[in-house]
Design a protein around this motif. Sequence first.
Motif, PDB file in Angstrom:
ATOM      1  N   THR A  15      80.043  -8.581 -18.671  1.00 56.91           N
ATOM      2  CA  THR A  15      80.362  -8.537 -17.249  1.00 56.91           C
ATOM      3  C   THR A  15      80.126  -7.146 -16.667  1.00 56.91           C
ATOM      4  OG1 THR A  15      82.698  -8.110 -17.761  1.00 56.91           O
ATOM      5  CG2 THR A  15      82.042 -10.407 -17.432  1.00 56.91           C
ATOM      6  N   ARG A  17      77.613  -5.453 -16.886  1.00 58.34           N
ATOM      7  CA  ARG A  17      76.246  -5.365 -16.381  1.00 58.34           C
ATOM      8  C   ARG A  17      76.167  -5.723 -14.895  1.00 58.34           C
ATOM      9  NH1 ARG A  17      73.241  -8.531 -21.405  1.00 58.34           N
ATOM     10  NH2 ARG A  17      73.858  -7.072 -23.058  1.00 58.34           N
ATOM     11  N   HIS A  18      77.256  -6.250 -14.371  1.00 58.43           N
ATOM     12  CA  HIS A  18      77.317  -6.623 -12.955  1.00 58.43           C
ATOM     13  C   HIS A  18      78.520  -5.935 -12.312  1.00 58.43           C
ATOM     14  CE1 HIS A  18      74.375  -9.788 -13.852  1.00 58.43           C
ATOM     15  NE2 HIS A  18      75.121 -10.068 -14.911  1.00 58.43           N
ATOM     16  N   HIS A  21      80.368  -7.212  -9.027  1.00 60.48           N
ATOM     17  CA  HIS A  21      81.014  -8.512  -8.943  1.00 60.48           C
ATOM     18  C   HIS A  21      82.373  -8.513  -9.643  1.00 60.48           C
ATOM     19  CE1 HIS A  21      77.014  -9.346  -7.798  1.00 60.48           C
ATOM     20  NE2 HIS A  21      76.572  -9.925  -8.895  1.00 60.48           N
ATOM     21  N   GLY A  71      81.413 -14.921 -11.727  1.00 58.20           N
ATOM     22  CA  GLY A  71      81.381 -13.773 -10.829  1.00 58.20           C
ATOM     23  C   GLY A  71      81.445 -14.200  -9.364  1.00 58.20           C
ATOM     24  N   SER A  74      81.601 -10.082  -4.431  1.00 55.45           N
ATOM     25  CA  SER A  74      80.798  -8.914  -4.753  1.00 55.45           C
ATOM     26  C   SER A  74      80.913  -7.838  -3.680  1.00 55.45           C
ATOM     27  CB  SER A  74      79.329  -9.311  -4.910  1.00 55.45           C
ATOM     28  OG  SER A  74      78.532  -8.176  -5.203  1.00 55.45           O
ATOM     29  N   ALA A  79      74.672  -9.856  -1.734  1.00 54.47           N
ATOM     30  CA  ALA A  79      74.634 -10.443  -3.075  1.00 54.47           C
ATOM     31  C   ALA A  79      74.548 -11.961  -2.990  1.00 54.47           C
ATOM     32  CB  ALA A  79      75.867 -10.028  -3.870  1.00 54.47           C
ATOM     33  N   GLY A  81      74.384 -15.420  -5.551  1.00 56.48           N
ATOM     34  CA  GLY A  81      74.555 -15.869  -6.924  1.00 56.48           C
ATOM     35  C   GLY A  81      74.136 -17.297  -7.156  1.00 56.48           C
ATOM     36  N   HIS A  85      70.685 -16.350 -10.964  1.00 53.33           N
ATOM     37  CA  HIS A  85      71.030 -14.942 -10.796  1.00 53.33           C
ATOM     38  C   HIS A  85      70.584 -14.171 -12.036  1.00 53.33           C
ATOM     39  CE1 HIS A  85      73.637 -11.366 -10.599  1.00 53.33           C
ATOM     40  NE2 HIS A  85      73.817 -11.636  -9.317  1.00 53.33           N
ATOM     41  N   ASP A  87      70.234 -11.776 -15.262  1.00 53.59           N
ATOM     42  CA  ASP A  87      71.038 -11.288 -16.386  1.00 53.59           C
ATOM     43  C   ASP A  87      72.364 -12.028 -16.530  1.00 53.59           C
ATOM     44  OD1 ASP A  87      71.571  -9.780 -18.611  1.00 53.59           O
ATOM     45  OD2 ASP A  87      72.233  -8.004 -17.523  1.00 53.59           O
ATOM     46  N   GLN A  88      72.271 -13.342 -16.580  1.00 57.73           N
ATOM     47  CA  GLN A  88      73.468 -14.130 -16.844  1.00 57.73           C
ATOM     48  C   GLN A  88      73.090 -15.298 -17.741  1.00 57.73           C
ATOM     49  OE1 GLN A  88      74.748 -15.612 -12.901  1.00 57.73           O
ATOM     50  NE2 GLN A  88      73.880 -17.573 -13.450  1.00 57.73           N
ATOM     51  N   THR A 100      77.486 -16.856 -12.075  1.00 53.81           N
ATOM     52  CA  THR A 100      77.930 -16.408 -10.754  1.00 53.81           C
ATOM     53  C   THR A 100      78.049 -17.585  -9.804  1.00 53.81           C
ATOM     54  OG1 THR A 100      75.606 -15.891 -10.259  1.00 53.81           O
ATOM     55  CG2 THR A 100      77.038 -14.042 -10.887  1.00 53.81           C
TER      56      THR A 100
END
Length: 316
Positions: A15, A17-18, A21, A71, A74, A79, A81, A85, A87-88, A100
Motif C-alpha cells: 500500500t 506504493r500508493h 490513497h 484504496g 485520495s 485520482a 481508480g 489502476h 500497480d495493484q 482501488t
Amino acid sequence: MRALIAMRTDCTVLTARHPAHVFRPLPEVLRMWEADGVDTALFRSGIGVVRERYARHGLTRLLPLERVWVGYESSRSGAFGGFHHADQGYRHLQMVAVITMYGPMEDRTPVDPALALLDLLRAYAHDCLHYGSRRRYVEMGGRPVRTQYGINYRRAGGQSYSAADGRGSRHTRNLGVVMEGACDREARSMTRRTAERFGVTQPAGPMGALAYRDVTGTLSGEAAARAARVGGPDEQIRYAASLAAYEERVNLPYAYFLTEFAPGEEDDCHARLVAATISGDTSSLGAWLDERHGPGTFAGLFRTPGYFTPDAAPAR
C-alpha cells in the motif's frame, strides 16, 4: 516458511506504493459505504455467485476479505481508480490483493456505487482464482522462489516453461497469458451474471459505458481499440489506455486461443483450464487436448525449447 509468513504479516510495503490513497481492508470499506447510504447487496450477493462457481471447479477456499485492501479518498487531484489502476492486484508472496475504488477517488464513497461494486466484484473474483491457484516454492539464498503457479512452471534459475508472445501477436502460446485470460473470463462472467440479477445496465457517458462493458465481458475488440482514444482528465485517459491494453494483450488472445484449439467447445476447454490451474494437474487437460490435436499437444504448444537446458536464459 518463515520468510513467507513474515511477508504475509505486513502488507504496508504494497500500500505504501500508493501514498496518496487511504487503504482499508475490504470488510471495513463495505461497512463504511453502508454507513454512508450505499447498498452493498450487489457485491455481497456476488460473493455467493463466486463461491458457488469456484466450488464447481474444485476451489473451496476464497481469498479472505480481510486480505483485500481497498484504496479510496485520495489526496491526489484527479485520482481515478478501478481494476486497471496502476500497480495493484494480487501479490502471491504476501497473499494480499491491493485494489482501488472505481471512479474518482477524492471521496470515500464512489460516484457511481453500482458500477464501483461491479468493478470490485470483478477484481475480487479475479484475485480469488489467483489466490486459489496451485503454487510451489523452493528456497534460494534464504528467499522463497516460486517454481509453479497453476499450470505454469519456472526453474529455480528463472527459466520459464513458456516464452513470451511476440509483440502485437493475435494468438498466445504463453501460459501466463492463458491463465490470466481464463481468470478474467471467470471473473467477468460472474460479474455479468450479478449485474443482470440486480438490473444494473450500462450507464451513460463514454467512460462509464466502457467500464461497464469491461467488467461484464461485453467489450468488443473494436470498442477496446477506441478506449485508448477516450478523452477527459489525464488519469481517466491513462485508465482507458490501460483497459484497452489489457483487453488486447490478455482477453482477446485468450478468446482466440479457445477458438483455435476448442472450436465449438470453448466453454469445456475453459473449464478444464480453470480446474487445472487450481489443482496444478495438467493430466486431464492434456488428455483432452491430445484427443483433439494429437499426442503431446500441451508441451508442443507451450514448452519453450530451452526449458530443460540448465544455462538457458530466463524467458520473460
